[in-house]
Design an enzyme around this catalytic site. Structure first.
Site, PDB file in Angstrom:
ATOM      1  N   LYS A  18      -9.774   0.278  -2.301  1.00 41.24           N
ATOM      2  CA  LYS A  18     -10.063  -0.064  -0.911  1.00 41.24           C
ATOM      3  C   LYS A  18     -11.495   0.306  -0.552  1.00 41.24           C
ATOM      4  CE  LYS A  18      -8.190   0.596   3.785  1.00 41.24           C
ATOM      5  NZ  LYS A  18      -7.178   1.301   4.600  1.00 41.24           N
ATOM      6  N   CYS A  23      -4.532  -3.088   3.974  1.00 38.66           N
ATOM      7  CA  CYS A  23      -4.257  -2.621   5.340  1.00 38.66           C
ATOM      8  C   CYS A  23      -5.378  -2.982   6.319  1.00 38.66           C
ATOM      9  CB  CYS A  23      -3.983  -1.123   5.321  1.00 38.66           C
ATOM     10  SG  CYS A  23      -3.110  -0.516   6.799  1.00 38.66           S
ATOM     11  N   GLU A  25       0.842  -1.192   0.000  1.00 37.43           N
ATOM     12  CA  GLU A  25       0.000   0.000   0.000  1.00 37.43           C
ATOM     13  C   GLU A  25       0.879   1.244   0.000  1.00 37.43           C
ATOM     14  OE1 GLU A  25      -3.471   1.868   2.943  1.00 37.43           O
ATOM     15  OE2 GLU A  25      -1.804   0.711   3.776  1.00 37.43           O
TER      16      GLU A  25
END
Length: 529
Positions: free
Chosen positions: A318, A369, A257
């Site tokens: 995301k 994440c 990321e």
């Protein structure tokens, strides 16, 4: 005061089960301590004590927020502790049932169900299940996911509390049940790694690149092109090692990321850096990048499939964003109250499609994440066809220079990734900008890992799987069923309390009021006296 101190200690015991200490049995002991602290209290008192339990756990658990700001650390700990206050009152209520150990375990799951969804899409961090990566109960993740593991931990703790309360033969039965709950998962047969559909490869060599970051904290990407350059240099080192025969040739390469904080599809410098890295290894890459849009004040946290010949391809954006980190609720008000929020100039916008991507010959299930803690995000990427689970992450803002990587947010995230491996029956690749990056087997074992705040490379053959575990087949049903049962237990406890209060009132009236009018036979009329 003694109860208050005991409540805080119970919360601290819960925290010790998570990294950096990883004392997984302490989670069961901490859960057991809570009903003992609440025993004999009112619902309101239980809520106050539950708040103290929450503070005892949450203050150290989210201490990784210190680099961002003490205010952010304290506010998050207080907000999450409110869920424990609600749970404390609920535990007092169901504690009046004869079957309170079971009801208490259900309430724990119900609390996690709620806080994983509300507010702002929830904060599913530090659930009971996520402390059990090294314990036997984690094996239940293959059957019912994280909710079933949390339920087993809570039930073992509640039964242990029952043993402490009841000093009789039935308590010994409960103690045997604790042992059974803890040991039964050892009989769970985990899926066989490497099982693949006919004609599909059963494994692939995968490389993860950790380029490190030049600065720490929320401003670490002030030198944003430097971060991408660091990952380019590590990728070139990987290519050189492969050419020299020191490493196996990877079939895909994973960047973490925020490896590019500019949109490499439109920024010429970032495009040149990513193209150079892709050309060096000559295989498809998965690039973590911040991309522009959809509006002028918006950006997106994305994973881009990058071909050495065709450039950018498939995209995953995301879905579960971090409030106050990636976007700012009530921006106009809060940016004036907390100065650190001015460092978030644009709001990230969530995606809407599962992270199933075709990277060369490997179909991956991608989570970015914080998303690794979201059951639905991971499950939907796997059930969409992902054969290898990838977690792209950037933890630089939450770690201290010199941290071993065994404490704080990055190690907690690694523990969650290990549970996801068992839950999905898939190998997991964790690619982090500054660490910890890791390769995890389908049984949750860490095969290789890097340190933190130093460049690193991981390159090895991992199994690719197609069959779904029971947990992925049943989906969210265990969570809904257990949480629904918790609601039913609360309703039954409330009705029982109302009946007991009504019965108590009638009993008092029967002692105070005569059951019939006294006889007047033989009495002298008032007028005759």
């Amino acid at each position: 005061m003694l109860r208050c101190a005991a409540a805080i200690v119970a919360g601290i015991a819960l925290w010790t089960a998570f990294p950096p200490l990883n004392w997984w049995p302490a989670e069961i002991v901490g859960v057991a301590a809570v009903p003992l602290v609440l025993r004999g209290r009112s619902v309101r008192s239980g809520a106050r004590l539950g708040m103290l339990v929450g503070l005892g756990m949450w203050v150290p658990t989210v201490s990784f927020l210190q680099p961002i700001g003490i205010d952010a650390w304290v506010v998050l700990a207080l907000l999450e502790s409110l869920w424990f206050a609600l749970m404390g009152g609920a535990l007092v209520l169901v504690g009046r049932l004869r079957w309170w150990p079971l009801a208490s375990a259900l309430v724990w799951v119900g609390q996690e169900f709620l806080r994983s969804r509300w507010p702002f899409d929830g904060f599913p961090w530090a659930r009971l299940a996520f402390s059990q990566a090294d314990g036997p109960l984690v094996r239940l993740a293959a059957l019912g996911g994280a909710p079933l593991v949390s339920f087993a931990v809570a039930l073992a703790g509640a039964l242990l509390a029952y043993v402490a309360v009841r000093r009789e033969r039935r308590a010994m039965t409960a103690l045997a049940a604790v042992a059974l709950v803890v040991l039964a998962p050892l009989a769970v047969r985990l899926p066989t790694a490497g099982t693949a559909r006919d004609g599909a490869p059963s494994s692939a060599v995968v490389a993860a690149v950790q380029g490190n970051v030049p600065r720490l904290g929320l401003e670490e990407f002030a030198q944003r092109h430097a971060v991408t350059q660091d990952h380019l240099e590590e990728t070139r080192r990987l290519a050189a090692d492969v050419a020299a025969g020191r490493r196996p040739a990877p079939q895909i390469v994973i960047w973490p990321e925020n490896a590019s904080d500019f949109d490499p599809r439109t920024d010429p410098v970032a495009r040149a850096q990513v193209d150079a890295a892709s050309a060096a290894v000559g295989v498809p890459m998965l690039i973590g990048a911040v991309i522009d849009g959809p509006g002028p004040d918006h950006v997106q946290n994305a994973a881009i499939v990058w071909s050495p010949t065709d450039g950018p391809g498939q995209l995953y954006v995301k879905r579960h964003l971090v409030p106050f980190g990636e976007y700012l609720p009530f921006r106009s008000v809060l940016s004036k109250l907390v100065s650190e929020f001015s460092l978030i100039p644009k709001d990230f916008v969530p995606g809407h499609r599962p992270g199933t991507l075709q990277v060369g010959a490997v179909r991956v299930a991608d989570a970015i994440c914080f998303e690794v803690a979201d059951d639905a995000v991971v499950r939907q990427a796997v059930t969409g066809g992902g054969r290898l689970l990838v977690v792209q992450t950037n933890n630089a803002s939450y770690e201290h220079r010199g941290d071993s990587g065994y404490g704080g947010e990055t190690a907690q995230q690694l523990s969650i990734s290990r549970l996801r491996a068992i839950e999905s029956g898939r190998a997991v690749v964790v690619a982090a900008t500054s660490g910890v990056s890791a390769m995890i087997a389908p049984n949750g074992a860490v095969l290789a890992r890097t340190g933190v705040f130093r460049p690193g490379l991981l390159d090895m053959r991992l199994p690719l799987r197609d069959p779904l575990t029971v947990a992925d087949r049943v989906g969210a049903w265990p969570d809904w069923i257990l949480s629904g049962a918790a609601l039913l237990a609360l309703v039954l406890a409330w009705l029982q309390t109302r009946r007991q209060q009504a019965a108590g009132s009638l009993d008092v009236e029967s002692r105070v009021m005569p059951t019939s009018e006294p006889s007047t036979a033989g009495a002298t009329p008032p007028s005759a006296r």
